[in-house]
Design a protein around this motif. Structure first.
Motif, mmCIF file in Angstrom:
data_model
loop_
_atom_site.group_PDB
_atom_site.id
_atom_site.type_symbol
_atom_site.label_atom_id
_atom_site.label_comp_id
_atom_site.label_asym_id
_atom_site.label_seq_id
_atom_site.Cartn_x
_atom_site.Cartn_y
_atom_site.Cartn_z
ATOM 1 N N CYS A 97 44.022 33.842 31.352
ATOM 2 C CA CYS A 97 44.508 33.896 32.733
ATOM 3 C C CYS A 97 44.941 32.516 33.231
ATOM 4 O O CYS A 97 44.420 31.490 32.784
ATOM 5 N N VAL A 98 45.863 32.537 34.155
ATOM 6 C CA VAL A 98 46.307 31.342 34.871
ATOM 7 C C VAL A 98 46.019 31.585 36.345
ATOM 8 O O VAL A 98 46.516 32.556 36.933
ATOM 9 N N SER A 99 45.205 30.745 36.969
ATOM 10 C CA SER A 99 44.864 30.941 38.369
ATOM 11 C C SER A 99 45.877 30.259 39.283
ATOM 12 O O SER A 99 46.433 29.210 38.943
ATOM 13 N N VAL A 100 46.106 30.870 40.443
ATOM 14 C CA VAL A 100 47.080 30.361 41.411
ATOM 15 C C VAL A 100 46.505 30.469 42.824
ATOM 16 O O VAL A 100 45.345 30.820 43.007
ATOM 17 N N THR A 101 47.324 30.186 43.807
ATOM 18 C CA THR A 101 46.835 30.062 45.176
ATOM 19 C C THR A 101 46.729 31.374 45.945
ATOM 20 O O THR A 101 46.095 31.413 46.987
ATOM 21 N N SER A 102 47.345 32.441 45.459
ATOM 22 C CA SER A 102 47.298 33.717 46.175
ATOM 23 C C SER A 102 47.802 34.838 45.286
ATOM 24 O O SER A 102 48.404 34.598 44.226
ATOM 25 N N THR A 129 38.248 34.435 47.141
ATOM 26 C CA THR A 129 38.109 32.980 47.139
ATOM 27 C C THR A 129 38.659 32.422 48.461
ATOM 28 O O THR A 129 39.054 31.267 48.520
ATOM 29 N N ALA A 130 38.726 33.262 49.475
ATOM 30 C CA ALA A 130 39.415 32.998 50.743
ATOM 31 C C ALA A 130 40.903 33.234 50.539
ATOM 32 O O ALA A 130 41.495 34.115 51.146
ATOM 33 N N GLU A 131 41.543 32.437 49.722
ATOM 34 C CA GLU A 131 42.897 32.682 49.234
ATOM 35 C C GLU A 131 42.888 32.369 47.744
ATOM 36 O O GLU A 131 42.228 31.425 47.307
ATOM 37 N N GLY A 132 43.616 33.139 46.980
ATOM 38 C CA GLY A 132 43.667 32.871 45.540
ATOM 39 C C GLY A 132 44.249 34.043 44.793
ATOM 40 O O GLY A 132 44.400 35.140 45.322
ATOM 41 N N GLY A 133 44.601 33.790 43.544
ATOM 42 C CA GLY A 133 45.144 34.837 42.688
ATOM 43 C C GLY A 133 45.145 34.372 41.256
ATOM 44 O O GLY A 133 44.729 33.245 40.945
ATOM 45 N N ALA A 134 45.609 35.221 40.360
ATOM 46 C CA ALA A 134 45.665 34.865 38.946
ATOM 47 C C ALA A 134 46.673 35.757 38.235
ATOM 48 O O ALA A 134 46.993 36.858 38.694
ATOM 49 N N VAL A 135 47.142 35.265 37.109
ATOM 50 C CA VAL A 135 48.042 36.021 36.237
ATOM 51 C C VAL A 135 47.414 36.071 34.853
ATOM 52 O O VAL A 135 46.992 35.038 34.318
ATOM 53 N N ALA A 136 47.341 37.269 34.281
ATOM 54 C CA ALA A 136 46.818 37.449 32.920
ATOM 55 C C ALA A 136 47.958 37.854 32.007
ATOM 56 O O ALA A 136 48.790 38.687 32.366
ATOM 57 N N ALA A 183 52.018 29.282 33.211
ATOM 58 C CA ALA A 183 51.273 28.041 33.430
ATOM 59 C C ALA A 183 52.200 26.895 33.811
ATOM 60 O O ALA A 183 51.862 26.063 34.670
ATOM 61 N N ARG A 184 53.383 26.849 33.206
ATOM 62 C CA ARG A 184 54.326 25.782 33.536
ATOM 63 C C ARG A 184 54.876 25.939 34.945
ATOM 64 O O ARG A 184 54.957 24.970 35.701
ATOM 65 N N PHE A 185 55.225 27.161 35.297
ATOM 66 C CA PHE A 185 55.840 27.358 36.609
ATOM 67 C C PHE A 185 54.874 27.033 37.737
ATOM 68 O O PHE A 185 55.288 26.505 38.777
ATOM 69 N N GLY A 219 48.972 25.857 41.907
ATOM 70 C CA GLY A 219 47.704 25.724 41.208
ATOM 71 C C GLY A 219 46.519 26.033 42.097
ATOM 72 O O GLY A 219 46.544 25.792 43.299
ATOM 73 N N CYS A 220 45.463 26.563 41.492
ATOM 74 C CA CYS A 220 44.274 26.969 42.239
ATOM 75 C C CYS A 220 43.435 25.755 42.636
ATOM 76 O O CYS A 220 43.068 24.949 41.779
#
Length: 275
Positions: free
Chosen positions: A48-53, A184-191, A202-204, A236-237
């Motif tokens: 997974c790649v974690s992100v902000t939402s 996480t209040a705000e957050g997200g992820a891509v698997a 991950a690069r983007f 990024g998270c």
């Protein structure tokens, strides 16, 4: 009046947030990597790649899938606007297929009827935590030469035919908004199981930057360099969110079969737990 949502925050969570704020890493720190590794336990080992939402996760997933101007994305109208808006942001035409009346999930036959030569992605939405019909949708996507995306904002921890959400589509997106099962209040992820898709995601999320290895032959590059090899964004998270999510995952118990399972039905929020 029923509240829109209600999270559960323990005093230990507050202390963990304070610990992060006193530390050296407020964003993209070691806790982020630990959280992503913990998330992979829930996706059947899919990284997974974690992100902000959750919205950022959809944006990143569509970019990884190569969505652009002139492409079409087939999805469900029974979803939050971000499922479609992030595709439109990239210049794609969004086509809404009907849902099944028993689950509210994307109807594979309805999706197939909208497929054209321009279809780049088919996005299912796991409405109310119920996984979509991924075997049928996989066949539709395969015949169309399209990428299958799962908007799993509601369904982390769920399974389809004994396979965990996160392992069912080419790209799966999660949301950790306060009304979700884990927050996480705000957050997200891509698997993504495909290394190429995961690498693009991950690069983007980090401006398209790639770190070059250190070079002893070139003094100026003794510590390595970073190059922008593609377009990207900053999604990024933050470390606080990652620590929060790690504690949320820790609140789940192991099932009798050794896999993760929910320990309670309340939204668990620890905005900076032990990673």
């Amino acid at each position: 009046m029923l509240p829109y949502g209600r999270q559960s925050i323990a005093e230990s969570d507050v202390e963990a947030v304070a610990e992060v704020l006193r530390g050296d890493w407020l964003t993209t720190g070691p806790a982020v990597g630990r959280f992503e590794a913990e998330l992979a336990r829930w996706t059947g080992g899919v990284p997974c790649v974690s992100v902000t939402s959750g919205t950022a996760a959809l944006h990143v997933a569509y970019v990884a899938a190569g969505v652009g101007a002139g492409d079409e994305v087939v999805t469900s109208p029974l979803t939050f606007v971000a499922t479609a808006a992030t595709a439109a942001l990239l210049g794609a035409r969004v086509r809404f297929a009907d849902v099944r009346p028993d689950t509210g999930n994307l109807d594979p036959d309805a999706a197939a009827a909208l497929v054209t030569a321009r279809t780049r992605v088919i996005t299912a939405v796991d409405y109310a935590g119920h996984p979509a019909d991924y075997d049928e949708l996989r066949q539709v996507a395969g015949e169309a030469g399209a990428v299958l995306v799962a908007d799993a904002a509601h369904s982390i921890g769920s399974a389809y035919k004994d396979r965990p959400v996160g392992s069912l589509a080419d790209l799966t997106t999660f949301s950790f908004f306060p009304t979700k099962t884990v927050t996480t209040a705000e957050g997200g992820a891509v698997a993504a199981a495909d290394p190429a898709l995961l690498r693009r995601a991950a690069r983007f999320r980090n401006h398209g930057l790639v770190r070059s290895p250190p070079s002893s032959a070139i003094p100026a590059r003794a510590a390595g360099t970073r190059r922008c090899t593609s377009s990207g964004s900053t999604t990024g998270c933050p470390t606080c969110c990652a620590r929060s999510a790690s504690a949320s995952c820790a609140g789940w118990s192991a099932s009798a079969s050794g896999g993760p399972s929910w320990s309670s039905g309340t939204t668990r929020c620890c905005p900076a737990c032990r990673g």
